[in-house]
Design an enzyme around this catalytic site. Structure first.
Site: not given
Lengths: 221, 221, 221, 221
Positions: C215, C161, C98, C96, C121
């Site tokens: 990849y 958020h 910001h 998480h 991709d």
């Protein structure tokens, strides 16, 4: 020759401020200092990276930009620096960068308006634009000097090119280059989504007078 | 085989310039060099982080992108690099990045106009856009070569993708990648709140001719 | 209990990637990992600075967010991480942040369109927006899961958020957070002065299929 | 006098957070702390670079800004800091910066709207604008105090000037300065290409109440 070595060291050290303050990429910027009492200046060699700079590889030229001392070719901007020292006797330091935001104003040929107290403090009004000029003769130097002589600002945005700043010392010129980019960025961002509020001329005058006379510590004797 | 080791070292070292100049995130960028006199190139392995890069883990491929030496899989962009070396014999270094501002121009399919003396110096005119191309065959390589062959610029913006740059050496290609992002950023910012002033073609030609011939130190023997 | 210590170390180490990639300021972001085979997760404690993070001060909670092991209070985002692990069994890492550009898209409630090959991709299409949700119950977790279940993207922009990303490992979730901010920035910049060119759905599908399968290096045994 | 030394050390150390979080260039920002139980404050001297700062060269003044202890001249912003401590007894730390995005809002005289949960958490609503005020008397201090007294926000954007933040400790004031710039940047970017979605007042109130009471670790005894 000890004073000259000290100036070489100072100029070499001040170059570290350019990448540190995000004013340059690769080798594209330079700092010079006048050698007091002599018609000489110390400047960065051409095309040398900031990691390789030392007091030893700084070069010395006369005020026509001719190499006097040093094993490297001087910066290709030397003629512009030299012209400034020749025509502005109170100037002891010159800095040239292509710092991003200031150069963006220069690309539009638009002066940076005085909408921050920091601009009033340091530049005493708008940061002006100088003419488009090709490298190779004295037209860049002339453009710098003619523009700065009619402004309080120690910084000039050369059209489609970049920034030149001057100072009573090389450190002052570096400070002006740092502040110029900082206010160029802030005013640009303010302008992106609205209109910055102008500061009245009387307030600009008052801020400028105070800052030039009161700020900072007394020079150490 | 000592020359090959030297090239591995150079390519490994030059990768450090990509994060240092904010041209890449994570593992998304690569540098290669031609092995002089042989149909070989040295390139970064796929998906390896910049901290892990060393001369030892660089890989060697032929000019069809087939692995010749090394214990890792070559970068997934190897075919594009190889195509460039095969079709542009004067090119000895190739760089690929997704650097932010250049890629933003590429996302719009818009060339970067020549509105800065630095662009005239280094790129000799606008930085062109190459076609949209899928990875997997030679269409990326072909798009790079066809676009660069009709421009002075050592950089091409591949549409919706990123940047490829070329150079007489791998270091020159890295320099072009650094300068490309720098001017992409400055011109973008100039454009955000107005219109940059174009530089006339005669001035572009004059700046380009001078920069390609005069700037920097003579190569050390 | 040696596996648990290893996970604590991994989670602690991965937190360093957040400031390193400019995804966080102060203490505002966190990484967690599932403890395989147990209904437990390892996460950062609340309000601890990135300099202070160590394997030792990571905390362990159950999949309802209750503290199981550790002397600090878990991150205030623990409930959201826990909800994801409970409802998405293939997810072993959650991040998480910001981060600035991604959060700017989230503030407008606008998905990031798939206009770069890098987005095709890594994200397989647009990066979607999840609902506005208050902290304190399971509404953030639910919003993340419901949004991600209908998209290929491992990243979701939670409205007003910030960003949550998932991965098969905590490192993959960190990579998704880094790439999400990178493409959020590039597409934002592309949009500032024009319109990015869309990539056709068939090309997106082809790029996504190839990248997910080809990849990078094979996992080390 | 050991408590005073500790405060000098804290204030010196916190100055390092300003350049580290890109809130300042050159010498243009300062942190102060109240000396508990005495009408004194500790602040940075004027014009000293961030590299030179130490507990020893911090200066002590009374709450009228007069030098009480120290061999350097206090920051030229000392009067504003002193005014805040005199009129806001619960404030123990003050920070002043010209951080770029916050100052851009200040240049337009426009408050930062509460469109992110992080703004609701930390600032409890919009970040307000204070009046244009010249340095030299108590008008800056008065502008700060009058603006902050009618808002939950610990940060005020002083028009055409920069940011002042307050806190229960100097560290809290630094945190507010970091968060202020972060949200100023994110909301600016959100606004560049659209309109951020407002958060309803009831949600702002709920987020603010929770964050002020629940977030972080309990203070160490």
């Amino acid at each position: 020759m000890s004073l000259l070595h000290e100036i070489r060291q100072t100029v070499a050290d001040l170059h570290a401020e350019l990448p540190r303050n995000d004013l340059v990429v690769w080798t594209a910027g330079n700092v010079s200092a006048r050698v007091p009492g002599e018609d000489l200046l110390v400047i960065k060699p051409s095309g040398i990276s900031y990691d390789e700079i030392s007091a030893e590889n700084m070069v010395v030229t006369d005020l026509d930009g001719n190499l006097v001392e040093g094993s490297h070719k001087p910066s290709s901007d030397t003629a512009a620096h030299a012209y400034v020292y020749k025509h502005m006797p109170h100037v002891n330091g010159v800095v040239h960068t292509h710092s991003t935001y200031a150069t963006a104003w220069a690309a539009r040929g638009e002066p940076i308006p005085c909408v921050l107290t920091m601009i009033a403090d340091e530049f005493g009004g708008e940061i002006p634009v100088g003419p488009f000029a090709l490298i190779g003769d004295d037209s860049i130097g002339r453009g710098i000097v003619e523009t700065l002589q009619s402004h309080r600002s120690p910084a000039v945005l050369m059209r489609n090119h970049g920034v030149f700043t001057i100072g009573k010392s090389a450190k002052d010129a570096v400070k002006a280059a740092v502040m110029c980019e900082d206010v160029a960025r802030t005013v640009h961002i303010a302008r992106q989504i609205g209109v910055p509020i102008p500061i009245e001329q009387a307030d600009i005058d008052s801020l400028y007078a105070r800052y030039q006379n009161v700020y900072g510590q007394e020079p150490v004797a």
